[in-house]
Enzyme design. Structure first.
Site, mmCIF file in Angstrom:
data_model
loop_
_atom_site.group_PDB
_atom_site.id
_atom_site.type_symbol
_atom_site.label_atom_id
_atom_site.label_comp_id
_atom_site.label_asym_id
_atom_site.label_seq_id
_atom_site.Cartn_x
_atom_site.Cartn_y
_atom_site.Cartn_z
ATOM 1 N N ASP A 182 0.484 -4.040 -4.077
ATOM 2 C CA ASP A 182 -0.742 -3.923 -3.291
ATOM 3 C C ASP A 182 -1.589 -2.806 -3.897
ATOM 4 O O ASP A 182 -1.223 -2.234 -4.931
ATOM 5 C CB ASP A 182 -0.442 -3.663 -1.813
ATOM 6 N N HIS A 253 -6.288 -6.903 -3.479
ATOM 7 C CA HIS A 253 -5.148 -6.004 -3.230
ATOM 8 C C HIS A 253 -4.465 -5.617 -4.546
ATOM 9 O O HIS A 253 -3.240 -5.606 -4.651
ATOM 10 C CB HIS A 253 -4.142 -6.670 -2.286
ATOM 11 N N GLU A 320 -7.922 -11.274 1.633
ATOM 12 C CA GLU A 320 -8.801 -10.102 1.680
ATOM 13 C C GLU A 320 -9.281 -9.706 0.278
ATOM 14 O O GLU A 320 -9.084 -8.581 -0.177
ATOM 15 C CB GLU A 320 -8.077 -8.935 2.361
#
Length: 546
Positions: A182, A253, A320
């Protein structure tokens, strides 16, 4: 103990005429071909708990505990018969599974029937292992019964990961979704690209609490798993019939990777050489560049990942991923024009489809968060539906497989109570009862569409869980309720008997105590579990932090 105290609840329990089987120093175990792993597990676990050798028996008819396979049962189904046997005065425990996995899940039930002492690693002063006569018949509802653990935000040492695999096995969960990369850390050694761990596995500090907090922990945080560590974790899981599904996040990410190799980012928009491993939480603006160089880099990463993880599915994230840098990037815009794409959403779809084809060519399947639906879903891809049910419904109706993990129901980082003592309270209030009433299959799906629901998983994001004790607190006891939802054939949510489940949990709390799990007690957090004053963040519409 009362047979009704089993968790997850079995399909059927039939009590037999009064009597019991006592496991003592003379008790032996016979393992038919294919069941030897469970026999070893029983010797290790019950042998330690009760001080018993549980020696192998040469012939089944001579053994106290007999393990066997019966292919007429479903693969993960089992039947546990505890009774007098064929006139044997000692009594017999006969455990039959449809596969080695079924035998192993039956052994978890056997352990529960022996009481909380069976969950300890040393015998008490007077050890008694007594099993009342009965028959238990059981099989799981779903084939995918999982938990996702995020080790990128806060690293969990290898031994703690192995401990969690034991906890999953004890609850008959069979998928461990391993979130390894991440913005805040890269946790897996990639030999071809060593800077991913040399640089990407450490950050200088960490946000303390929700991203709105102004508090910081200024201790550098990091760590990673060597490839030998990964092999050990995968082997340990395999011995417990748990599949480890790795996640390598793309194209968003990815700041930890970009910090290690700045050329992976959109260098025509931002100075990626100035980026470090991210030290806060939330949605990061930095995204991988849509270049051939980046594709080749991640192909090389996935080559090493595939060599370590034999799982059918490989998770690529896909969630995201802000497109602002792509909108500003001449390179990204040229790639959109070159490919004849409509917009940046289709560019992400192209990126995901590339790895769907790449993985399929190597006999694997891609799975990603439901954002991979945007711009068109890759043909063989499966979806982890996290933003509610909508993504899972859309995917299933389109003929794609789905794992249901909606944040509103099964994100275990969300707080368990609206009171003032919850440590770092974030998200929705989701109580033990809320999780127990979670239904993975949306009513909007037809029977045919519902067959695309592979199962369900609970997700454990660790932004506000800095160590094992905090993870325990957030995960338990709610994982026990989730395990019953994933395994047992429960009625509709409104008709579920939560009072009966809560009663069965009384015995289960004793098991968790024996295992040393720092769960949230029903009456609220213990003094050492409270953390008033650290800024949390409820989701709009949920009870406020107080």
């Amino acid at each position: 103990m009362d047979v009704a105290d089993l968790i997850p609840a079995p399909v059927a329990v039939r009590e037999s005429p009064e009597g019991s089987v006592r496991l003592d120093a003379a008790a032996t175990v016979h393992a038919a071909p294919g069941t030897e792993g469970t026999a070893r597990w029983l010797r290790g676990v019950l042998g330690a708990a009760f001080g018993l050798p549980l020696d192998p028996a040469a012939r089944a008819e001579e053994a106290t505990v007999r393990l066997r396979l019966d292919e007429s049962l479903a693969a993960e189904a089992y039947r546990l018969d505890i009774g007098p046997g064929d006139g044997d005065s000692r009594g017999v425990v006969l455990l039959t599974g449809g596969s080695p996995a079924g035998v192993f899940w039956g052994a978890q039930t056997l352990r529960q029937l022996l009481g909380a002492q069976a969950f300890r690693n040393a015998p008490p002063a007077e050890a008694e292992a007594v099993l009342p006569y009965q028959r238990v018949e059981d099989a799981p509802r779903f084939g995918w019964r999982g938990m996702m653990l995020d080790v990128a935000r806060h690293f969990m040492p290898k031994d703690d990961v192995l401990r969690y695999l034991d906890l999953l096995a004890a609850h008959k969960l069979n998928v461990f979704h391993f979130h390894l990369t991440d913005d805040q850390g890269w946790r897996i050694e990639i030999k071809r690209h060593p800077r991913l761990t040399e640089v990407g596995s450490w950050r200088p500090r960490s946000k303390w609490g929700h991203r709105a907090s102004e508090l910081w922990n200024d201790t550098p945080h990091g760590g990673f798993y060597t490839q030998d560590d990964i092999r050990e974790i995968v082997a340990y899981a395999h011995a417990r019939h748990i599949t480890v599904v790795p996640e390598i996040d793309i194209p968003g990410h990815s700041q930890a990777a970009i910090a290690a190799y700045p050329e992976l980012g959109n260098t025509d928009v931002v100075d990626t050489s100035a980026l470090g491993v991210w030290d806060t939480w939330g949605i990061n603006p930095n995204i991988l560049a849509p270049t051939d160089r980046v594709l080749r880099f991640y192909e090389e990463v996935f080559e090493e990942v595939l060599a370590l993880f034999p799982s059918q599915f490989v998770h690529i994230g896909g969630d995201e991923a802000p497109k602002d840098q792509w909108k500003q990037s001449p390179t990204a815009q040229a790639r959109i024009k070159e490919l004849g794409l409509a917009d940046e959403d289709e560019l992400q779809s192209w990126f995901i489809r590339h790895f769907d084809s790449w993985l399929a060519g190597r006999g694997r399947r891609l799975i990603g968060w439901d954002e991979i639906l945007e711009g068109g879903l890759a043909p063989g891809a499966a979806v982890s539906s996290w933003r509610g049910y909508a993504g899972g419904i859309a995917a299933a109706k389109s003929g794609h497989d789905v794992v249901m993990c909606p944040e509103q129901q099964v994100y275990l980082d969300h707080r368990q109570h609206g009171g003032p003592d919850e440590p770092m309270p974030i998200g929705y209030v989701r109580t033990l009862e809320d999780v127990y009433r979670f239904e993975p299959v949306p009513p909007e799906l037809s029977a045919e569409e519902a067959r695309h629901v592979l199962g369900t998983q609970a997700n454990v994001w660790t932004e506000v869980m800095e160590n094992r004790r905090r993870v325990d607190y957030q995960v338990f006891p709610r994982l026990a309720a989730f395990a019953e939802v994933a395994w047992s054939a429960l009625p509709a949510p409104a008709e579920r008997d939560f009072a009966a489940f809560a009663s069965r949990m009384t015995e289960h709390y004793a098991r968790l105590d024996a295992l040393g799990v720092d769960y949230r007690p029903p009456a609220g957090p213990r003094p050492e579990q409270r953390r008033p004053g650290v800024i949390g963040r409820p989701i709009e519409g949920s009870p406020p932090n107080v």
